[in-house]
Write an enzyme that holds these catalytic residues in place. Structure first.
Site, short mmCIF file in Angstrom:
data_model
loop_
_atom_site.label_atom_id
_atom_site.label_comp_id
_atom_site.label_asym_id
_atom_site.label_seq_id
_atom_site.Cartn_x
_atom_site.Cartn_y
_atom_site.Cartn_z
N TYR A 156 0.85 -1.20 0.00
CA TYR A 156 0.00 0.00 0.00
C TYR A 156 0.88 1.25 0.00
CZ TYR A 156 -3.76 3.22 1.37
OH TYR A 156 -4.67 4.26 1.41
P1 NAI Z 1 -13.91 3.57 0.13
O1 NAI Z 1 -13.69 2.09 0.25
O2 NAI Z 1 -15.13 4.15 0.75
O3 NAI Z 1 -13.82 4.02 -1.39
C1 NAI Z 1 -12.95 3.41 -2.31
C2 NAI Z 1 -13.75 3.05 -3.55
O4 NAI Z 1 -12.85 2.50 -4.53
C3 NAI Z 1 -14.81 1.99 -3.27
O5 NAI Z 1 -16.08 2.43 -3.71
C4 NAI Z 1 -14.33 0.79 -4.07
O6 NAI Z 1 -15.39 -0.02 -4.57
C5 NAI Z 1 -13.55 1.47 -5.19
N1 NAI Z 1 -12.63 0.53 -5.85
C6 NAI Z 1 -11.81 -0.38 -5.29
N2 NAI Z 1 -11.18 -1.08 -6.24
C7 NAI Z 1 -11.59 -0.57 -7.44
C8 NAI Z 1 -11.29 -0.88 -8.79
N3 NAI Z 1 -10.44 -1.86 -9.13
N4 NAI Z 1 -11.90 -0.15 -9.76
C9 NAI Z 1 -12.78 0.84 -9.46
N5 NAI Z 1 -13.11 1.15 -8.19
C10 NAI Z 1 -12.52 0.45 -7.19
O7 NAI Z 1 -12.59 4.21 0.78
P2 NAI Z 1 -12.06 5.71 0.79
O8 NAI Z 1 -11.37 5.87 2.08
O9 NAI Z 1 -13.10 6.67 0.37
O10 NAI Z 1 -10.92 5.63 -0.32
C11 NAI Z 1 -10.73 6.63 -1.31
C12 NAI Z 1 -9.24 6.85 -1.47
O11 NAI Z 1 -8.73 7.47 -0.29
C13 NAI Z 1 -8.43 5.57 -1.67
O12 NAI Z 1 -7.48 5.78 -2.70
C14 NAI Z 1 -7.74 5.39 -0.34
O13 NAI Z 1 -6.54 4.67 -0.47
C15 NAI Z 1 -7.51 6.82 0.08
N6 NAI Z 1 -7.26 7.07 1.48
C16 NAI Z 1 -8.20 6.82 2.43
C17 NAI Z 1 -7.95 7.09 3.76
C18 NAI Z 1 -8.94 6.84 4.84
O14 NAI Z 1 -8.61 6.99 6.04
N7 NAI Z 1 -10.17 6.46 4.50
C19 NAI Z 1 -6.65 7.65 4.19
C20 NAI Z 1 -5.73 7.89 3.11
C21 NAI Z 1 -6.03 7.60 1.81
#
Ligand code: NAI
Length: 278
Positions: A156
């Site tokens: 990651y």
């Molecule tokens: P989330 O799980 O709510 O949203 C991530 C979305 O990406 C989900 O809807 C999922 O279905 C989609 N996804 C996963 N694999 C996929 C693929 N192969 N193709 C298309 N869509 C796909 O989580 P969140 O937290 O909103 O994540 C958004 C971004 O923020 C991510 O890049 C995550 O790494 C980043 N992030 C999140 C943090 C947190 O504390 N929630 C902290 C730092 C970064």
């Protein structure tokens, strides 16, 4: 005033837009009259998300790790809207406990979504956005783990360090194009209670922000023209973040062992550094 790409009738494409931070940004931009495309590989949450968005969003089942899938996303966006003003490469995934010696499949999945997903999005949409000759923004979602490399999840961390490097290079390349009004931005959320976190923690811990807070800060900092948009949360202030990043860089400059922040011999030095006044 908002970033000039945020305007009524303009188009935003948001990957990982069915949940969490992506969905919160989609809602905010839709409420400003933008036309929205959310792309995600989760059919169920995509369906739910559609109901919560203003306007008539385009919803495209997409696997960002698959270049062909991202190319068809582009084709659908262009045939429906004919333009793209904001691209948010935000889809992300995390698998717990993937260490240096873990199975290659887990590595490929994390790097496929988090790093290749951003590269695929950029390559599918980037030149098109430049060729439109209008203001635009490309926002890539990184992570503090890509800045400070905490132990426990190197796959990651590498994926997010890659997103940082790519986005910095992109910003430089865009600046070098004559009359190009596309800006690049690295969004670094703090601890945010989203779908990804809810899989492992049933209720929002007090330290976590809501995804809407990230969306609000993103818009505020885009308006300021910031490249690095590093969000705090309810337990980590900007000062704490700055010190942690400084300590990391000082490992190199001062010749300390790698990741000395987590090295028992440096625990007291690190504590004093974090507690120091300036
Ligand atoms: P989330 O799980 O709510 O949203 C991530 C979305 O990406 C989900 O809807 C999922 O279905 C989609 N996804 C996963 N694999 C996929 C693929 N192969 N193709 C298309 N869509 C796909 O989580 P969140 O937290 O909103 O994540 C958004 C971004 O923020 C991510 O890049 C995550 O790494 C980043 N992030 C999140 C943090 C947190 O504390 N929630 C902290 C730092 C970064």
């Amino acid at each position: 005033m908002d970033h000039p790409a945020i305007a009524e009738g303009n188009v935003a494409v948001i990957t990982g837009g069915a949940s969490g931070i992506g969905l919160a940004v989609a809602k905010t931009l839709a409420s400003k009259g933008m036309r929205i495309c959310i792309a995600d590989n989760n059919h169920d949450t995509l369906n739910e998300a559609t109901k919560s968005l203003d306007g008539d969003p385009l919803v495209v089942v997409t696997d960002v790790s698959d270049r062909t899938s991202v190319e068809s996303l582009k084709n659908e966006v262009l045939s429906r809207f004919g333009q793209v003003d904001i691209l948010m490469n935000n889809a992300g995934t995390s698998i717990r406990g993937v260490t240096s010696f873990s199975a290659i499949e887990a590595w490929q999945q994390i790097l496929g979504v988090n790093l290749w997903g951003v590269i695929n999005g950029l390559q599918a949409f980037g030149e098109l956005m430049v060729s439109q000759g209008r203001p635009g923004a490309i926002i890539n979602t990184g992570s503090k783990q890509g800045l400070t490399n905490p132990p426990g999840n190197p796959a990651y961390n590498i994926s997010k360090a890659g997103v940082r490097t790519l986005t910095e290079s992109l910003a430089h390349e865009l600046r070098a194009i004559d009359n190009c009004a596309i800006t690049a931005h690295l969004l670094v959320p703090g601890f945010t209670y989203t779908g990804m976190i809810a899989k492992v923690i049933a209720e929002r811990p007090p330290g976590a922000w809501l995804p809407e807070q990230v969306a609000d800060l993103l818009l505020e900092r885009l308006a300021r023209g910031d490249f690095y948009i590093i969000c705090p949360d309810n337990e980590t202030t900007e000062t704490i973040d700055h010190r942690r990043m400084q300590w990391n860089l000082d490992d190199i400059l001062q010749g300390r062992p790698a990741l000395s922040r987590w090295h028992a011999d440096y625990a007291e030095d690190f504590r004093q550094f974090m507690d120091s006044e300036d």
